[in-house]
Design a protein around this motif. Structure first.
Motif, short mmCIF file in Angstrom:
data_model
loop_
_atom_site.label_atom_id
_atom_site.label_comp_id
_atom_site.label_asym_id
_atom_site.label_seq_id
_atom_site.Cartn_x
_atom_site.Cartn_y
_atom_site.Cartn_z
N ILE A 1 -2.66 -18.35 14.50
CA ILE A 1 -3.70 -17.34 14.74
C ILE A 1 -3.82 -16.42 13.52
O ILE A 1 -4.92 -16.10 13.06
CB ILE A 1 -3.39 -16.52 16.00
N LEU A 2 -2.67 -16.00 12.99
CA LEU A 2 -2.66 -15.13 11.81
C LEU A 2 -3.28 -15.83 10.61
O LEU A 2 -4.14 -15.26 9.92
CB LEU A 2 -1.22 -14.71 11.51
N PHE A 3 -2.86 -17.06 10.33
CA PHE A 3 -3.36 -17.78 9.16
C PHE A 3 -4.84 -18.09 9.29
O PHE A 3 -5.59 -18.02 8.30
CB PHE A 3 -2.55 -19.06 8.96
N ALA A 4 -5.28 -18.42 10.52
CA ALA A 4 -6.70 -18.70 10.74
C ALA A 4 -7.54 -17.44 10.52
O ALA A 4 -8.63 -17.51 9.95
CB ALA A 4 -6.91 -19.25 12.15
N ALA A 5 -7.03 -16.29 10.96
CA ALA A 5 -7.76 -15.03 10.75
C ALA A 5 -7.94 -14.76 9.27
O ALA A 5 -9.02 -14.35 8.82
CB ALA A 5 -7.02 -13.88 11.43
N ALA A 6 -6.88 -14.99 8.49
CA ALA A 6 -6.97 -14.77 7.04
C ALA A 6 -8.00 -15.70 6.41
O ALA A 6 -8.68 -15.33 5.45
CB ALA A 6 -5.59 -14.99 6.41
N TYR A 7 -8.15 -16.90 6.97
CA TYR A 7 -9.12 -17.84 6.41
C TYR A 7 -10.55 -17.48 6.80
O TYR A 7 -11.45 -17.43 5.95
CB TYR A 7 -8.80 -19.26 6.88
N VAL A 8 -10.81 -17.24 8.08
CA VAL A 8 -12.19 -17.02 8.51
C VAL A 8 -12.74 -15.69 8.01
O VAL A 8 -13.96 -15.53 7.90
CB VAL A 8 -12.33 -17.11 10.05
N LEU A 9 -11.88 -14.74 7.69
CA LEU A 9 -12.36 -13.44 7.19
C LEU A 9 -12.66 -13.47 5.69
O LEU A 9 -13.31 -12.56 5.17
CB LEU A 9 -11.33 -12.35 7.49
N THR A 10 -12.16 -14.50 4.99
CA THR A 10 -12.39 -14.58 3.53
C THR A 10 -13.14 -15.84 3.12
O THR A 10 -13.81 -15.84 2.09
CB THR A 10 -11.06 -14.54 2.77
N GLY A 11 -13.01 -16.92 3.89
CA GLY A 11 -13.63 -18.18 3.51
C GLY A 11 -12.91 -18.86 2.37
O GLY A 11 -13.39 -19.87 1.84
N ARG A 12 -11.76 -18.35 1.99
CA ARG A 12 -10.95 -18.94 0.93
C ARG A 12 -9.55 -19.24 1.44
O ARG A 12 -9.06 -18.59 2.36
CB ARG A 12 -10.85 -17.98 -0.27
N LEU A 13 -8.90 -20.19 0.80
CA LEU A 13 -7.55 -20.56 1.21
C LEU A 13 -6.49 -19.67 0.59
O LEU A 13 -5.33 -19.71 1.00
CB LEU A 13 -7.27 -22.02 0.82
#
Length: 326
Positions: free
Chosen positions: A234-246
């Motif tokens: 959940i944490l890692f997915a939030a970081a991805y969807v809020l930035t669009g970058r890996l």
């Protein structure tokens, strides 16, 4: 003869409907997820299986220090294999989706490097916060103690440390590529094709990715690892969807090694190798599923708060990025 042709056309039509969407010539989102996952996870599993089967045979005849160097070689080989698995999955996904690799969240910009470093700091802070929570709850005792990696020689220890860090970085990058960039992006598009709203589609995609990500850890640690990994997802997915970058999710994920270091969790059993630490945890209570969930929820709360602060500061707004839903 005419009937045969009609039957053939009918079968072809059914296959087309199963494989392709209604409005474009690309494969359906489900296949754009499954094909890269099959390729990436296939290479990933084969690499780990090879280590399980032959790693012990490689290390068994070696003396203590040679065995440590042998373990470093295995970590380095795994790092290369896992990186290749992630790249293969990314190439397959890009081909099927008719996108460039950069569209999946990789680039060489200054912002990418900045996000990665910020993510690593966030992951480390969340890990340290969880360590502090362990002590505050009376689950463990903290001591200030400099620990090594399990090698007598400083030079050998440095070589082993570099190899372990390379493996951990490759592993986190692989997981973020497969479960965030490929799975979340395509699943969100699949939901969107069914007239689901953008935000709902992304939330649904994350909900799909979380248990799948957790299931990857079943063989390594049983049901406890599945549940706690899903929470981390959940944490890692939030970081991805809020930035669009890996960059940010890879950094947050990689920064979690601070917790692994503090708890002195061995990355290799024979010989026993750990990450060095300035703070060691002793007298840890017998781990349980509930305690693991509790600790990961603390880590999730700290990590999410810091991710939101960083995204608001660096990007000027806090919202799901267009890159994920377009």
């Amino acid at each position: 003869m005419a009937r045969s042709t009609i039957d053939g056309d009918s079968r072809s039509g059914v296959a087309d409907r199963l494989l392709y969407g209604r409005t474009d010539a690309r494969l359906r989102a489900v296949w754009r997820v499954l094909a890269p996952l099959a390729v990436g996870l296939g290479i990933y599993v084969l690499a780990h299986a090879a280590v399980e089967l032959y790693g012990g045979d490689v290390l068994a005849p070696l003396a203590d220090e040679s065995a440590v160097l042998g373990a470093a070689v295995i970590f380095a080989a795994l790092a290369v294999a896992v990186a290749a698995a992630g790249l293969a999955a990314l190439v397959v996904a890009a081909k099927l989706d008719r996108r460039s690799i950069a569209d999946y969240g990789f680039d060489r910009s200054r912002r990418w490097r900045r996000d990665f470093l910020a993510g690593a700091a966030i992951g480390a802070a969340a890990g340290l916060g969880t360590v502090g929570y362990l002590a505050a709850r009376g689950y463990a005792t903290l001591t200030v103690e400099l620990t090594g990696v399990g090698a007598d020689s400083a030079l050998v220890g440095t070589v082993v440390l570099v190899a372990m860090l390379a493996f951990l970085l490759a592993n986190t990058a692989f997981e973020e590529i497969v479960f965030r960039a490929i799975l979340v992006t395509n699943a969100a598009e699949g939901f969107r094709s069914r007239s689901v709203g953008a935000a709902t589609a992304v939330v649904g995609a994350v909900a799909v990715s979380v248990p799948v990500f957790g299931a990857l850890h079943l063989l390594g640690g049983g049901i406890g690892a599945v549940v706690t990994s899903a929470i981390g997802g959940i944490l890692f997915a939030a970081a991805y969807v809020l930035t669009g970058r890996l960059a940010l999710p890879i950094g947050v994920h990689f920064g979690g090694i601070v917790f692994v270091s503090a708890t002195q969790s061995p990355l290799s059993a024979e010989p026993e190798l750990t990450l060095p630490s300035l703070v060691a945890i002793t007298d840890v209570l017998e781990p349980s599923l509930l305690a693991g969930v509790e600790l990961w929820l603390v880590r999730l709360a700290i990590g999410l708060a810091l991710v939101c602060v960083w995204v608001r500061f660096a990007y000027g707004k806090l919202s799901i990025t267009e890159r994920v839903i377009s």
